[in-house]
Design an enzyme around this catalytic site. Sequence first.
Site, PDB file in Angstrom:
ATOM      1  CG  ASN A 188      50.183  29.519  60.622  1.00  0.00           C
ATOM      2  OD1 ASN A 188      51.334  29.106  60.554  1.00  0.00           O
ATOM      3  ND2 ASN A 188      49.496  29.840  59.549  1.00  0.00           N
ATOM      4  CG  ASP A 189      52.643  32.923  63.270  1.00  0.00           C
ATOM      5  OD1 ASP A 189      53.035  32.467  62.179  1.00  0.00           O
ATOM      6  OD2 ASP A 189      52.018  33.993  63.376  1.00  0.00           O
ATOM      7  CB  VAL A 190      51.747  28.979  68.730  1.00  0.00           C
ATOM      8  CG1 VAL A 190      51.414  30.417  69.069  1.00  0.00           C
ATOM      9  CG2 VAL A 190      50.522  28.228  68.250  1.00  0.00           C
ATOM     10  CE1 TYR A 198      46.381  38.460  63.469  1.00  0.00           C
ATOM     11  CE2 TYR A 198      46.525  36.721  65.113  1.00  0.00           C
ATOM     12  CZ  TYR A 198      45.790  37.676  64.442  1.00  0.00           C
ATOM     13  OH  TYR A 198      44.464  37.829  64.729  1.00  0.00           O
ATOM     14  CB  ALA A 199      54.923  35.651  62.100  1.00  0.00           C
TER      15      ALA A 199
END
Length: 473
Positions: free
Chosen positions: A397-399, A436-437
């Site tokens: 997701n965030d990456v 996570y962010a």
Amino acid sequence: MSMFEFLVGTFYLGAATLFVVGLHKMRAPSTARQGNLISAGGMAIAVLTTIVFALVDFGGNVIGWGALVFGAAVGASYGVIRARTVKMTAIPQLVSVFNAVGGGAAAAVAFADFVANLSRASLDLTVSIPIVLDVLIGSITFSGSLIAAGKLQGIISGKPLTFPGARVLNVIVALIAVGAGVLLLIMPPNLLILLVIMVASLVFGVLMVLPIGGADAPVIVSLLNAFTGLAVAMAGFAIDNQALIIAGALVGAAGTILTLQMAKAMNRSVGAIILGGFGTGDTATAGGAAAADLTNVRELTADDVAIQLAYAQHVIIAPGYGLAAAQAQHEVAELAKLLTDHGIDVKYAIHPVAGRMPGHMNVLLAEANVPYEQMLQLDEANAAFGNCDVALIVGANDVCNPDARKPGNAVSGMPILDVDHAKSVVVLKRSMRPGYAGITNPLFTDPKTGMFFADAKKGLADITTAVKEYVTA
């Protein structure tokens, strides 16, 4: 120097040499296993040498021998059992526990050495400084690593845990630990002062890790690993053991370099990570409901995904923690092999902080016997996305959040996988929940992106089954 002492020093030097060679081998996935075995051989030599040295030192001391044998038996048994039974998703927790054990053991060594010298009027700075630093760093590592393991395991919330005045309390506790350490250096040996250092450091370790959010988990694990190395090196200075000094220095240096590299990969300073507050953990966030809105989302079936993959020439798979959580590394390897056998070029894009520890994705894929040459690191992968027909994101997701290229959000400036540069993007994840962010990902509503909502293990199995129908037709 006696012949016995010369032989002990020689064996320690041999063990240290194997540590260096093993660490060098661990630089590349293709030689990492060999490096691990070489390093383990060095540690075996160091441990056996220490036991022989203890044989001479203990003599007929039954209590000393009993403690040595009992400790070795318990430690070896736990290590073997846990290493053979741990699930791949639990490896970060296990690494954190090992960090805690290493830091705690180093602090205990220094504490015992200090107690043995309590009768002396004063201690040389060459002895007292390593003892103070060892107890301080080792205690921080012990408590901090246990909290990190609890967060990773879900026993403690993965969200940043803060309270009013937390940072002020952190500073006060740190000043107490450092002040007591300075006091111990200029005063005669005092057990009470050393206990103050230990307790304050234990509290600081807890306060340091509690505010760490889920997104920073890989970096804090690496940082605590570096702390463990420093504590072990200080223990080596305290008891004059060359093997501990060299091994601890290697771990401390490697952990520090890795921590700095991972912090750079997240566009965050180590100081900002220690202050904490970034990331939301596994639980739903306040923005989770809004993120679940399927407006403008193009939803795919396994058959839709299979058609794209079967008729592509270049496919890049970007794995994330969702792959690890579903233990789907074997399914993704099976799908990739099926495509490769059909003449399709398949690569894996590995982000430095994908997963929950450094190298998490590399370890998962290696376990599934994925060829090392198929694993592309961040820069290599980003150079290849422009020629990619389908980018398949599995649980990441965030990456791969394009908002990292824009200012003013939690991932701004973070180097990402440029999956949106591929001709077509497929995202396999369970829901639209943020990573996570704690922020939404505009990639999911991009016109070129299709969402396949499923558990990674089942979803990949369904895609593989569907692909077989097209490649064998």
